[in-house]
Design a protein around this motif. Structure first.
Motif, mmCIF file in Angstrom:
data_model
loop_
_atom_site.group_PDB
_atom_site.id
_atom_site.type_symbol
_atom_site.label_atom_id
_atom_site.label_comp_id
_atom_site.label_asym_id
_atom_site.label_seq_id
_atom_site.Cartn_x
_atom_site.Cartn_y
_atom_site.Cartn_z
ATOM 1 N N TYR A 238 29.919 39.624 -38.566
ATOM 2 C CA TYR A 238 30.971 39.485 -37.558
ATOM 3 C C TYR A 238 32.326 39.066 -38.123
ATOM 4 O O TYR A 238 33.285 38.918 -37.368
ATOM 5 C CB TYR A 238 30.530 38.504 -36.465
ATOM 6 N N VAL B 153 36.572 32.118 -34.384
ATOM 7 C CA VAL B 153 37.139 33.457 -34.511
ATOM 8 C C VAL B 153 38.543 33.458 -33.913
ATOM 9 O O VAL B 153 38.822 32.726 -32.960
ATOM 10 C CB VAL B 153 36.228 34.510 -33.817
ATOM 11 N N HIS C 4 37.703 40.039 -26.653
ATOM 12 C CA HIS C 4 37.093 40.282 -27.962
ATOM 13 C C HIS C 4 36.525 38.983 -28.550
ATOM 14 O O HIS C 4 35.432 38.973 -29.104
ATOM 15 C CB HIS C 4 38.111 40.899 -28.919
ATOM 16 N N VAL D 98 32.551 38.463 -29.491
ATOM 17 C CA VAL D 98 32.085 38.107 -30.839
ATOM 18 C C VAL D 98 31.255 36.824 -30.788
ATOM 19 O O VAL D 98 30.175 36.748 -31.397
ATOM 20 C CB VAL D 98 33.282 37.961 -31.807
ATOM 21 N N CYS E 200 27.286 36.354 -31.793
ATOM 22 C CA CYS E 200 26.811 35.354 -32.757
ATOM 23 C C CYS E 200 25.705 34.500 -32.154
ATOM 24 O O CYS E 200 24.685 34.228 -32.806
ATOM 25 C CB CYS E 200 27.962 34.466 -33.209
#
Length: 98
Positions: A36, A58, A65, A69, A73
């Motif tokens: 990722y 992130v 987005h 993500v 995870c």
């Protein structure tokens, strides 16, 4: 710009030492990082051999987005049979936050 953080409290299965804990946790962190392209670390419960606090962060231009993500995870960690996610908490910081 949006910054997202995921904090997961994880219980490890049949682990009897800190060395065994590292052998379970490190490959998971490496897989998350590789798959990722996020920052990830064991961020707590460092002295406990059956618990780990995994932190993921992130940065992206789109809040959706970031959430996608972080969700991916969390799913990856939850899918590992040797790990049990006790709790997971996501935080999102956006342009309106000071």
């Amino acid at each position: 710009m949006f910054v997202g953080a995921l904090e997961m409290d994880v219980l490890l299965g049949d682990v009897h030492s800190l060395k065994e804990k590292r052998s379970v946790v490190r490959p998971v962190l490496a897989e998350i990082r590789r798959k990722y392209e996020v920052s990830v670390a064991e961020a707590g419960h460092l002295d406990l051999h059956r618990r780990a606090l995994v932190g993921v962060s992130v940065v992206a231009a789109d809040a959706g987005h970031v959430r996608d993500v972080l969700d991916a995870c969390e799913r990856l960690v939850s899918s590992r049979p040797e790990l049990q996610v006790l709790s997971a908490r996501q935080r999102l910081l956006g342009p309106e936050d000071d």
